[in-house]
Design a protein around this motif. Structure first.
Motif, PDB file in Angstrom:
ATOM      1  N   GLU A   1     -10.331   1.214   7.877  1.00  0.00           N
ATOM      2  CA  GLU A   1     -10.553  -0.229   7.782  1.00  0.00           C
ATOM      3  C   GLU A   1      -9.550  -0.877   6.832  1.00  0.00           C
ATOM      4  O   GLU A   1      -9.206  -0.325   5.792  1.00  0.00           O
ATOM      5  N   PHE A   2      -9.136  -2.072   7.186  1.00  0.00           N
ATOM      6  CA  PHE A   2      -8.188  -2.792   6.346  1.00  0.00           C
ATOM      7  C   PHE A   2      -8.844  -3.332   5.078  1.00  0.00           C
ATOM      8  O   PHE A   2      -8.164  -3.699   4.132  1.00  0.00           O
ATOM      9  N   ASP A   3     -10.173  -3.417   5.061  1.00  0.00           N
ATOM     10  CA  ASP A   3     -10.834  -4.036   3.901  1.00  0.00           C
ATOM     11  C   ASP A   3     -11.072  -3.040   2.774  1.00  0.00           C
ATOM     12  O   ASP A   3     -11.889  -3.284   1.899  1.00  0.00           O
ATOM     13  N   GLN A   4     -10.340  -1.911   2.792  1.00  0.00           N
ATOM     14  CA  GLN A   4     -10.523  -0.949   1.699  1.00  0.00           C
ATOM     15  C   GLN A   4      -9.837  -1.404   0.417  1.00  0.00           C
ATOM     16  O   GLN A   4     -10.120  -0.891  -0.649  1.00  0.00           O
ATOM     17  N   LEU A   5      -8.923  -2.375   0.522  1.00  0.00           N
ATOM     18  CA  LEU A   5      -8.274  -2.894  -0.688  1.00  0.00           C
ATOM     19  C   LEU A   5      -9.212  -3.894  -1.350  1.00  0.00           C
ATOM     20  O   LEU A   5      -9.959  -4.588  -0.680  1.00  0.00           O
ATOM     21  N   LEU A   6      -9.138  -3.951  -2.694  1.00  0.00           N
ATOM     22  CA  LEU A   6      -9.987  -4.890  -3.408  1.00  0.00           C
ATOM     23  C   LEU A   6      -9.369  -6.282  -3.288  1.00  0.00           C
ATOM     24  O   LEU A   6      -8.253  -6.501  -3.758  1.00  0.00           O
TER      25      LEU A   6
ATOM     26  N   LEU B   1      -0.285  -4.724  -6.650  1.00  0.00           N
ATOM     27  CA  LEU B   1      -0.047  -3.874  -7.821  1.00  0.00           C
ATOM     28  C   LEU B   1      -1.367  -3.515  -8.499  1.00  0.00           C
ATOM     29  O   LEU B   1      -1.606  -2.350  -8.849  1.00  0.00           O
ATOM     30  N   GLY B   2      -2.235  -4.513  -8.663  1.00  0.00           N
ATOM     31  CA  GLY B   2      -3.528  -4.288  -9.300  1.00  0.00           C
ATOM     32  C   GLY B   2      -4.354  -3.268  -8.547  1.00  0.00           C
ATOM     33  O   GLY B   2      -5.046  -2.443  -9.142  1.00  0.00           O
ATOM     34  N   ASN B   3      -4.287  -3.326  -7.215  1.00  0.00           N
ATOM     35  CA  ASN B   3      -5.017  -2.370  -6.390  1.00  0.00           C
ATOM     36  C   ASN B   3      -4.546  -0.946  -6.630  1.00  0.00           C
ATOM     37  O   ASN B   3      -5.352  -0.016  -6.643  1.00  0.00           O
ATOM     38  N   ILE B   4      -3.236  -0.775  -6.784  1.00  0.00           N
ATOM     39  CA  ILE B   4      -2.711   0.582  -6.968  1.00  0.00           C
ATOM     40  C   ILE B   4      -3.029   1.084  -8.374  1.00  0.00           C
ATOM     41  O   ILE B   4      -3.325   2.257  -8.578  1.00  0.00           O
ATOM     42  N   ILE B   5      -3.014   0.165  -9.338  1.00  0.00           N
ATOM     43  CA  ILE B   5      -3.299   0.556 -10.726  1.00  0.00           C
ATOM     44  C   ILE B   5      -4.782   0.883 -10.920  1.00  0.00           C
ATOM     45  O   ILE B   5      -5.138   1.790 -11.671  1.00  0.00           O
ATOM     46  N   PHE B   6      -5.647   0.151 -10.202  1.00  0.00           N
ATOM     47  CA  PHE B   6      -7.098   0.216 -10.419  1.00  0.00           C
ATOM     48  C   PHE B   6      -7.675   1.635 -10.543  1.00  0.00           C
ATOM     49  O   PHE B   6      -8.280   1.955 -11.574  1.00  0.00           O
TER      50      PHE B   6
ATOM     51  N   LYS C   1      -1.248  -3.462   4.566  1.00  0.00           N
ATOM     52  CA  LYS C   1      -2.457  -3.094   3.819  1.00  0.00           C
ATOM     53  C   LYS C   1      -2.621  -1.573   3.801  1.00  0.00           C
ATOM     54  O   LYS C   1      -2.966  -0.983   2.771  1.00  0.00           O
ATOM     55  N   GLN C   2      -2.369  -0.937   4.948  1.00  0.00           N
ATOM     56  CA  GLN C   2      -2.512   0.519   4.997  1.00  0.00           C
ATOM     57  C   GLN C   2      -1.470   1.183   4.107  1.00  0.00           C
ATOM     58  O   GLN C   2      -1.751   2.199   3.465  1.00  0.00           O
ATOM     59  N   ARG C   3      -0.262   0.606   4.064  1.00  0.00           N
ATOM     60  CA  ARG C   3       0.761   1.163   3.167  1.00  0.00           C
ATOM     61  C   ARG C   3       0.301   1.097   1.721  1.00  0.00           C
ATOM     62  O   ARG C   3       0.482   2.037   0.956  1.00  0.00           O
ATOM     63  N   VAL C   4      -0.313  -0.044   1.348  1.00  0.00           N
ATOM     64  CA  VAL C   4      -0.807  -0.183  -0.029  1.00  0.00           C
ATOM     65  C   VAL C   4      -1.868   0.873  -0.297  1.00  0.00           C
ATOM     66  O   VAL C   4      -1.865   1.526  -1.347  1.00  0.00           O
ATOM     67  N   ALA C   5      -2.766   1.067   0.682  1.00  0.00           N
ATOM     68  CA  ALA C   5      -3.841   2.050   0.496  1.00  0.00           C
ATOM     69  C   ALA C   5      -3.253   3.448   0.318  1.00  0.00           C
ATOM     70  O   ALA C   5      -3.742   4.240  -0.501  1.00  0.00           O
ATOM     71  N   ILE C   6      -2.208   3.738   1.086  1.00  0.00           N
ATOM     72  CA  ILE C   6      -1.576   5.055   0.974  1.00  0.00           C
ATOM     73  C   ILE C   6      -0.900   5.196  -0.398  1.00  0.00           C
ATOM     74  O   ILE C   6      -1.039   6.222  -1.078  1.00  0.00           O
TER      75      ILE C   6
ATOM     76  N   SER D   1     -19.091  -4.343   1.909  1.00  0.00           N
ATOM     77  CA  SER D   1     -18.836  -3.382   2.982  1.00  0.00           C
ATOM     78  C   SER D   1     -18.834  -1.949   2.463  1.00  0.00           C
ATOM     79  O   SER D   1     -18.489  -1.687   1.312  1.00  0.00           O
ATOM     80  N   ASP D   2     -19.219  -1.033   3.366  1.00  0.00           N
ATOM     81  CA  ASP D   2     -19.268   0.389   3.019  1.00  0.00           C
ATOM     82  C   ASP D   2     -17.906   0.908   2.571  1.00  0.00           C
ATOM     83  O   ASP D   2     -17.820   1.727   1.662  1.00  0.00           O
ATOM     84  N   THR D   3     -16.864   0.421   3.246  1.00  0.00           N
ATOM     85  CA  THR D   3     -15.519   0.893   2.918  1.00  0.00           C
ATOM     86  C   THR D   3     -15.175   0.580   1.475  1.00  0.00           C
ATOM     87  O   THR D   3     -14.663   1.420   0.743  1.00  0.00           O
ATOM     88  N   LEU D   4     -15.488  -0.658   1.065  1.00  0.00           N
ATOM     89  CA  LEU D   4     -15.181  -1.074  -0.298  1.00  0.00           C
ATOM     90  C   LEU D   4     -16.011  -0.273  -1.306  1.00  0.00           C
ATOM     91  O   LEU D   4     -15.518   0.116  -2.364  1.00  0.00           O
ATOM     92  N   ARG D   5     -17.282  -0.019  -0.940  1.00  0.00           N
ATOM     93  CA  ARG D   5     -18.126   0.798  -1.818  1.00  0.00           C
ATOM     94  C   ARG D   5     -17.532   2.185  -2.000  1.00  0.00           C
ATOM     95  O   ARG D   5     -17.430   2.696  -3.109  1.00  0.00           O
TER      96      ARG D   5
END
Lengths: 294, 311
Positions: free
Chosen positions: A115-120, A126-131, A173-178, B200-204
């Protein structure tokens, strides 16, 4: 002939992928398996019934493996990955990382979701990767930022460090997650169909980039997919699962294949072999390869 | 050899019915072509100045100002037609009375009395709501506790607790604050919990993957992820707090000696100063508009809008 050479023991990853202070350090010298799943039966409860997603699954993942869990939908491959991630406890059997049973989710097994919504959404790229790096207390703020910038550059998103996730495309977004998962320097990277929701052209580029990154950093990754071609291209070893409940059907080598030789007869032979395995099951598995595409 | 794709004369038939096509219609074969991308010229790269009217009406403050102006004109016209200042004073006379009360009269002080009491009650209510919802998402018994309490207390109008509060806390600020907390707490808690549940579950999983647990998990993942619902809850809570504050003052009168806006309205109604009553009501409205337009809007712009969680 392969675009991506097989892992060699002498070629250890650059220091940046290794966790600091040797905590959860990968097994050296390629002796033992990094991840060992033994007779794992995975079940989840709905209101009235207990559903078995995977039944007595065994497999071992070695350092620098690109290990693919392949199977039709409903074969429990995502459930297996979640169990390795620590989100689910096996009903029977065991899952061990570096010889220690997995207790719960932790930053030594970073997950990349479909899912694309895995990023905060409230943090910049940058904040997402640091988190996760600062949350887990593994890195100081300065270290985390430095690593984040390095990995952001590796996924070609240096320009977007201060953008918010909602302004990015799905592929970005997926690149950021990776990058977020890799920057953490996990013992093992868990990817749950990360490219499944992308368009075909972006998916192709992401697969190539992932292979390039692996070539450079030699991380260990467990990758879930339902696409036979993606499994053969990305994987060094493929675990084929049968559906309802997932059981091990075969474990195959695919380290010789990449995008370069996907037109070769050997590639097609392996593709047909896996295809036959997935379709030879009970009739309700016939839909298995229907949505298969690369 | 004639091409099999030759366009045949086709019968016109209804497009929407999907009957089997017995004539085997085939699309005509057209010539292929390739084209190099041309210069954009004067068509592609146009940036056009937007008209002044468009830019003006893009600003919400100006659009809303127009609405206020229209309402004021409507009021003035109706009141001058009615011509009964005791029943319905004109807009201008209400404004004059309001201005006098603000500058020379006690209204500003009364407003401050109301607002300061309100803020205390609102603050305590929010903190309690956060504490209750946090325990609710972290434990099953906490969830049962919160859902039972909200089911019990949210239908109960806060003002109905005032007699009890007067017995317990006596005449004074404490009673009003007690009632305010009751008004704010359940409304905010219901919204915050709804926000937490819909993350969402993913975010959790992404949050737990970083090793976050318990209180830190709630604060660093659930609270920001549920911020649209939390903000909505804060707005509803603010609204409930104001209503309760004014109602409590009207029923119970002065708070700690000098009294608030509600008391001011009550006093002037007794003296048949209708224009001043309007002044009191206007004060409530203006404070409401300011808080909505400045405080909540700034928070929204800096959070949920910036993060793309809300249009």
């Amino acid at each position: 002939m392969s675009g991506v050479p097989k892992a060699s023991v002498t070629h250890a990853g650059p220091a940046i992928m290794q966790p600091p202070e040797g905590r959860a350090a990968p097994v050296g010298d390629g002796v033992g398996p990094l991840l060992a799943v033994r007779g794992a039966t995975l079940q989840y409860k709905s209101k009235n019934l207990v559903v078995t997603a995977a039944y007595r699954v065994d497999f071992q993942v070695f350092p620098a493996d690109r290990f693919i869990l392949l199977g039709p939908s409903g074969c429990g491959k995502s459930t297996l990955l979640k169990a390795v991630g620590g989100f689910l406890k096996p009903a029977h059997g065991s899952i061990e990382l570096n010889g220690k049973p997995i207790g719960g989710p932790g930053p030594d097994r970073m997950m990349v979701f479909q899912e694309f919504d895995q990023l905060l959404p409230w943090k910049t790229v940058l904040g997402n990767i640091i988190f996760p790096m600062t949350c887990s207390g593994r890195f100081t703020k300065a270290e985390a930022k430095e690593r984040a910038l390095v990995f952001l550059e590796k996924v070609h998103l240096g320009k977007f460090a201060h953008a918010y996730p909602h302004t990015l495309s799905g592929g970005m977004k997926q690149r950021v997650a990776i990058a977020r998962a890799m920057a953490m320097g996990p013992a093992i990277l868990l990817m749950d169909e990360p490219f499944a929701a992308l368009d075909a052209l972006t998916r192709l580029r992401m697969q190539e980039e992932l292979l390039q990154l692996w070539d450079e950093l030699r991380f260990t990754v467990v990758f879930v997919t339902h696409s036979i071609a993606e499994a053969i291209i990305l994987g060094s070893r493929i675990l084929v699962l049968s559906p309802h409940p997932g059981q091990v059907r075969a474990e195959l080598n695919a380290h010789e294949f990449s995008h370069e030789n996907q037109e070769s007869p050997e590639f097609h032979r392996l593709h047909r072999r896996i295809h036959a395995m997935l379709f030879s099951g009970p009739p309700d598995a016939a839909q298995a390869g229907a949505d298969d595409e690369t | 050899m004639p091409c099999c794709f030759q366009a045949r004369p086709t019968r016109r038939k209804p497009v929407l019915t999907m009957r089997p096509d017995t004539t085997r219609t085939t699309p005509p074969v057209r010539a292929e072509f390739e084209r190099a991308p041309g210069a954009l010229g004067d068509v592609g790269a146009i940036t056009r100045e937007r008209s002044r009217w468009q830019r003006l009406t893009d600003r919400p403050a100006i659009r809303r100002g127009f609405i206020l102006l229209a309402l004021a004109i409507l009021w003035q016209v109706y009141a001058s037609r009615l011509h009964n200042p005791l029943l319905f004073p004109s807009f201008t006379s209400a404004m004059v009375a309001w201005w006098r009360a603000l500058v020379f009269g006690p209204l500003l002080l009364r407003a401050w009395n109301s607002v300061s009491t309100l803020l205390i009650g609102y603050g305590i209510g929010i903190v309690l709501a956060l504490a209750l919802t946090t325990t609710a998402v972290l434990s099953r018994i906490g969830e049962d506790f919160l859902s039972t309490l909200t089911a019990m207390f949210s239908p109960l109008p806060a003002i109905a607790l005032l007699p009890l509060a007067l017995i317990w806390f006596g005449l004074g600020k404490a009673s009003i604050i007690f009632v305010l907390v009751h008004a704010v707490l359940w409304a905010v808690a219901v919204n915050v919990l709804a926000g937490f549940v819909s993350v969402s579950d993913t975010l959790r999983m992404a949050g737990r993957n970083c090793g976050l647990r318990g209180w830190r998990y709630v604060m660093r993942i659930l609270v920001p992820a549920a911020s649209p619902a939390i903000l909505a809850g804060l707005k509803v809570g603010w609204m409930f707090a104001w209503r309760t504050e004014i109602a409590a003052e009207l029923v119970f009168g002065a708070t700690s000696g000098s009294g608030g806006i509600g008391w001011y309205i009550f006093e002037n109604q007794n003296d048949l100063q209708t224009a001043a009553v309007f002044g009191g009501l206007l004060t409530v409205i203006v404070i409401g508009l300011l808080v909505e337009g400045l405080v909540f809007r700034t928070i929204e712009l800096q959070t949920v809008r910036k993060w793309g969680m809300q249009r």
